[in-house]
Write an enzyme that holds these catalytic residues in place. Structure first.
Site, mmCIF file in Angstrom:
data_model
loop_
_atom_site.group_PDB
_atom_site.id
_atom_site.type_symbol
_atom_site.label_atom_id
_atom_site.label_comp_id
_atom_site.label_asym_id
_atom_site.label_seq_id
_atom_site.Cartn_x
_atom_site.Cartn_y
_atom_site.Cartn_z
ATOM 1 N N TYR A 243 0.828 -1.212 0.000
ATOM 2 C CA TYR A 243 0.000 0.000 0.000
ATOM 3 C C TYR A 243 0.862 1.261 0.000
ATOM 4 O O TYR A 243 0.383 2.340 -0.316
ATOM 5 C CB TYR A 243 -0.944 0.040 1.218
ATOM 6 N N LYS B 47 3.170 -15.445 2.909
ATOM 7 C CA LYS B 47 3.095 -16.253 1.685
ATOM 8 C C LYS B 47 4.528 -16.565 1.295
ATOM 9 O O LYS B 47 5.016 -16.201 0.217
ATOM 10 C CB LYS B 47 2.333 -15.456 0.605
ATOM 11 N N ASP C 165 -3.387 -18.141 2.403
ATOM 12 C CA ASP C 165 -4.563 -18.825 1.839
ATOM 13 C C ASP C 165 -5.136 -19.822 2.836
ATOM 14 O O ASP C 165 -6.365 -19.919 3.012
ATOM 15 C CB ASP C 165 -4.215 -19.497 0.498
ATOM 16 N N ASP D 52 -5.492 -6.381 6.059
ATOM 17 C CA ASP D 52 -6.687 -5.648 5.635
ATOM 18 C C ASP D 52 -7.798 -6.644 5.301
ATOM 19 O O ASP D 52 -8.940 -6.545 5.760
ATOM 20 C CB ASP D 52 -6.319 -4.801 4.401
ATOM 21 N N ASP E 126 -11.190 -8.101 8.030
ATOM 22 C CA ASP E 126 -12.616 -8.016 7.674
ATOM 23 C C ASP E 126 -13.266 -9.398 7.721
ATOM 24 O O ASP E 126 -14.385 -9.552 8.217
ATOM 25 C CB ASP E 126 -12.805 -7.416 6.274
#
Ligand code: ATP
Ligand code: MG
Length: 358
Positions: free
Chosen positions: A143, A193, A225, A249, A253
């Protein structure tokens, strides 16, 4: 103890939920013999209306004189994307986080014991209990990396986003996660990852070095994942989950949805040597503002987090959380968490019930 707390009431339902949280804070302070002083800080759409910009000069300095910041919510359609950046509430919140150096976002996803039927997962999974803490790195990663978009000769336009992390950035968030685990159930799950990304391999190396420094904390690596899958399969296995900005992020959620009640979830953003910022995860809910309908519990539980993580006062945090659970166990509900046909109470009455239990 003496505590000085900055209050950012903000927009929409912000002022209503902050009022109830302050009521609970005062009750807890009285019970445990603390003195609390409040400093009002103007930020958000209300600041644009009052002084022409959403982040008035000196805001961060005012907050830095305090031990913690409690925020209701900022934003609303009145100060939308058509307005210049300095008038938008979201810009103000990003600027404050940056100026306070807040690099860790803490989002617990806990299913309150009286609310297990709101959980969208299998009944056995909900009955087992969910109480995890997502720790998301806030200031690095993709980001904030360099972006580019250019024309290629034969493949049309091409775009890139750079993902970068330094050892120092990984170490400070990692250390936070291990310290938090010591205040909780003593387990850290680090999400990456590493089978694909170089940033993740560096992340994993640093985490392993830290894990050796905290032998009392149980540690595991989880691929992102797999983590996304485990969060809906068996979220009860997690205590502290630490991850980089973008993974965090998305996963935070997902984790909040498994509890089924957004109006009950608090959050914190913390840094080193600056006051932590505590706020509900929900927004300003302009559709119900000023109607005594908002659920104040997420903001009240944000005060519990403030006691636990900024002030290291677990007894005060427990008192607030137990009061909330007792009120919910008696069946009291605000409209957002009431079942169809079930009688609901307003914002102020919910606040009063919780104060009474404290
Ligand atoms: P933001 O962009 O600030 O996140 P949003 O529109 O995405 O805002 P919210 O402001 O959180 O999201 O509102 C989403 C819905 O949830 C609205 O219908 C709102 O009324 C409801 N809601 C949010 N918070 C509460 C609360 N504390 N009590 C009751 N209802 C709420
Ligand atoms: Mg939103």
């Amino acid at each position: 103890m003496n505590y000085k707390i900055a209050l950012i009431r903000g927009d929409g339902i912000g002022p209503e939920v902050v009022d109830e949280a302050v009521g609970v804070l005062n009750t807890v302070a009285e019970k445990f013999g603390h003195q609390v002083e409040y400093v009002d800080v103007l930020l958000g759409g209300c600041a644009t209306d009052a002084v022409g910009k959403s982040y008035p000069d000196g805001t961060a300095e005012r907050c830095k004189t305090c031990d913690a910041v409690l925020l209701g919510a900022v934003g609303g359609p009145k100060w939308g994307a058509d307005k210049p950046a300095e008038q938008r509430p979201e810009t103000a919140l990003l600027a404050l986080r940056k100026d306070l150096g807040l690099y860790a976002n803490l989002r617990p996803a806990s299913l309150r014991p009286a609310m297990t039927d709101a959980c969208p997962l299998k009944k056995e999974t909900a009955d087992k209990g969910i109480d995890l803490m997502m720790v998301r790195e806030l200031t690095g990663g993709i980001y904030f990396g360099k972006r580019n978009k250019y024309q290629t000769e034969d493949r049309g336009m091409e775009a890139t986003d750079l993902m970068a992390y330094s050892e120092q950035e990984i170490e400070r968030i990692g250390r936070r996660a291990f310290e938090l685990a010591r205040l909780r159930r003593g387990k850290v799950s680090s999400v990456d990852k590493a089978n694909v990304l170089e940033t993740s391999r560096l992340w994993r190396n640093v985490m392993h070095r830290l894990a050796a420094e905290y032998p009392d904390v149980q540690y595991e690596d989880v691929l992102v994942d797999n983590c996304a899958m485990q969060l809906v399969r068996d979220p009860g296995q997690f205590d502290v989950v630490v991850t980089e900005n973008m993974f965090g992020d998305i996963l935070s959620d997902e984790a909040s949805m498994v509890t089924g009640s957004i109006g009950l979830l608090p959050s914190a953003s913390i840094g080193d040597g600056a006051p932590g910022l505590y706020e509900p995860i929900h927004g300003s809910a302009p559709d119900i503002a000023g109607q005594d309908k908002a659920n104040p519990i997420a903001t009240i539980l944000s005060v519990a987090m403030m006691f636990r993580y900024s002030f290291q006062r677990a007894a005060e945090a427990d008192a607030i959380e137990r009061a909330v659970d007792a009120v919910l166990a008696e069946g009291w509900r605000t409209p957002d968490i009431a079942k169809p046909g079930e009688k609901a109470v307003g914002t102020r009455e919910m606040g009063r019930l919780i104060r009474e239990k404290v």
